[in-house]
Structure formats: structure tokens, C-alpha cells
Design an enzyme around this catalytic site. Sequence first.
Site, short mmCIF file in Angstrom:
data_model
loop_
_atom_site.label_atom_id
_atom_site.label_comp_id
_atom_site.label_asym_id
_atom_site.label_seq_id
_atom_site.Cartn_x
_atom_site.Cartn_y
_atom_site.Cartn_z
N PRO A 2 6.38 5.58 0.88
CG PRO A 2 7.51 7.59 1.06
CD PRO A 2 7.23 6.32 1.79
CD GLU A 3 3.67 1.46 -3.12
OE1 GLU A 3 3.57 0.99 -4.25
OE2 GLU A 3 2.86 1.23 -2.21
#
Length: 272
Positions: A2-3
Site C-alpha cells: 500500500p502506498e
Amino acid sequence: MPELPEVETVVRGLQKSVVSQQITSVQVFRNNAITPLSSELFTQRLTGCTIETVTRRGKYLIFQLKPQLCLLAHLRMTGKFIVTSLLPQPHKHHRVWFQLGHQQLMIFDDMRCFGTLELVESLEQAKKLQQLGIEPLSAKLTLNHLKNCFNKSSTTIKSLLLDQTKVAGIGNIYASEILFDAKISPLRTGNQLSIQELKNLKKSIQKILKAAIDKNGTSISDFRKVDEKTGEFQNFLKVYGKNELACSHCSTPIQRIIQQQRSSFFCPSCQQ
Ligand SMILES: [Zn+2]
């Protein structure tokens, strides 16, 4: 992994479902998610606290609690928060259960166990947050900031975008997408970029991250929203994961190269 857009999507989901809720009990299934605290101390400190706000800094989720306490969460590779009003059976990937009031359960689920939950007394004491660079969607992302961070460096622009101490929240997927949008090759170094290219880069950073947030992030493998539904930005990626497919702009095959042990995807014609 996840960014920023995925973490922001999780934060928005949690803001709708857990804010103002009291943590009535905590159950830790795997201690390494909450190191260095023991599960007894972690449980004891959190039980009875009310979740006042849920916010984000870089890729960190921040639960501000009352009485004064902060829970910092980092999802790393496969961490996720699930909020449910059902009473599930503990699953082997469940790391911590937070009972909220009498109706809801917030589950920290993490298949690969790299995610972390950490308690700090206040945000000022959270060293990890102090080390982060600027928020790319804030007014602090200026041409001057990019000039200072990137223009003196002989490191590749791909690595500079991933450096969390310069601009926080960008990871491997969005670095490739941003550089495609800005028409800059990932092989260029920071000190090779012109002022016009830095201007384009600034615009592309904000454009791509905002577009990804609008689509609730990218679900290529594990990322899920708190209601366990997927994001949709994977349908709008232009280069990431598209090696050998035709560039949407010029039809040249997209190339995949390895930089610092990570894949970069780019169009050798559009990106110079
Ligand atoms: Zn192209």
C-alpha cells in the site's frame, strides 16, 4: 505494498466507521505486530480509549485516542484493517482484534506479518513521523522543494521519488506512473532534470496520487478497503505491470527494468 492512495483510502473508510467509538476490548493473536510492547500492556493501554481521529502521514495511519495516546499503524506489504459488525471466527491472518462498543470489530489482518502497530504518547514523540519528507498533496510540494531535494542529487529520479525523507508516501507503482505522466525516464538522475521537467513532475505527482485516491487506490494483489472491497485504479495504470504491452500513447512496447532490486516500468519513446 500500500502506498499513499491506498493508505488514504483506508483512513477515509476508518473515519466513517470507527471515529468516536470506544475500544472496549483488545485481543492480540500475534505479538510481533505490536512490538516492543507485550500483548498485556498493549491491551491494557488501549482498552477504554476512544478513537478521536484517524489521519495519515506518508504511509502511516494515525489513530489519535482519548485519553492522550496515539496508535501508529504501518501496513507494509499485506496489512489491512477490516471493520465488521459480524462476529467472525479468528482467521490465521488476524493479528489483533479491537472490539468497538458492543457492535463493531476492527480487525488488523496481515498475511505476511510485516505490518506494525505502535503506541506513542504523542505525535511529537513519534520519531518515524519526524523523519518523513513533505506531504505531496499539501501546499508544501513546491518547485523549490523539488529543486532542493532532487536537483543536487546524482541518484536516479526513480529512487528519489521512493525516498520517504524527501516526499512521503510514493512507492513503486506510483513512481512508475508519475514518471510516465511527466514523460521523464526513470534512468535520469535528479541533477539532470530541467526546471520545466521538475514543474511537470510536481504536477504529475499530484495528478496521479489524486486520481488514484478518487478510484480508492490500486488492488493488484492484497490491498482491500475496510469493507473488503477492492480499489479500482489498477484499471487505469498506464505502465506499471504492462511490460511488453503497447504504450497507450505511442504503441512502443513498455519496458521493465530493475532499479535497486525493484521493477520500473516505462515507455522508452515517451519518456526521455
Ligand atoms: Zn509511449
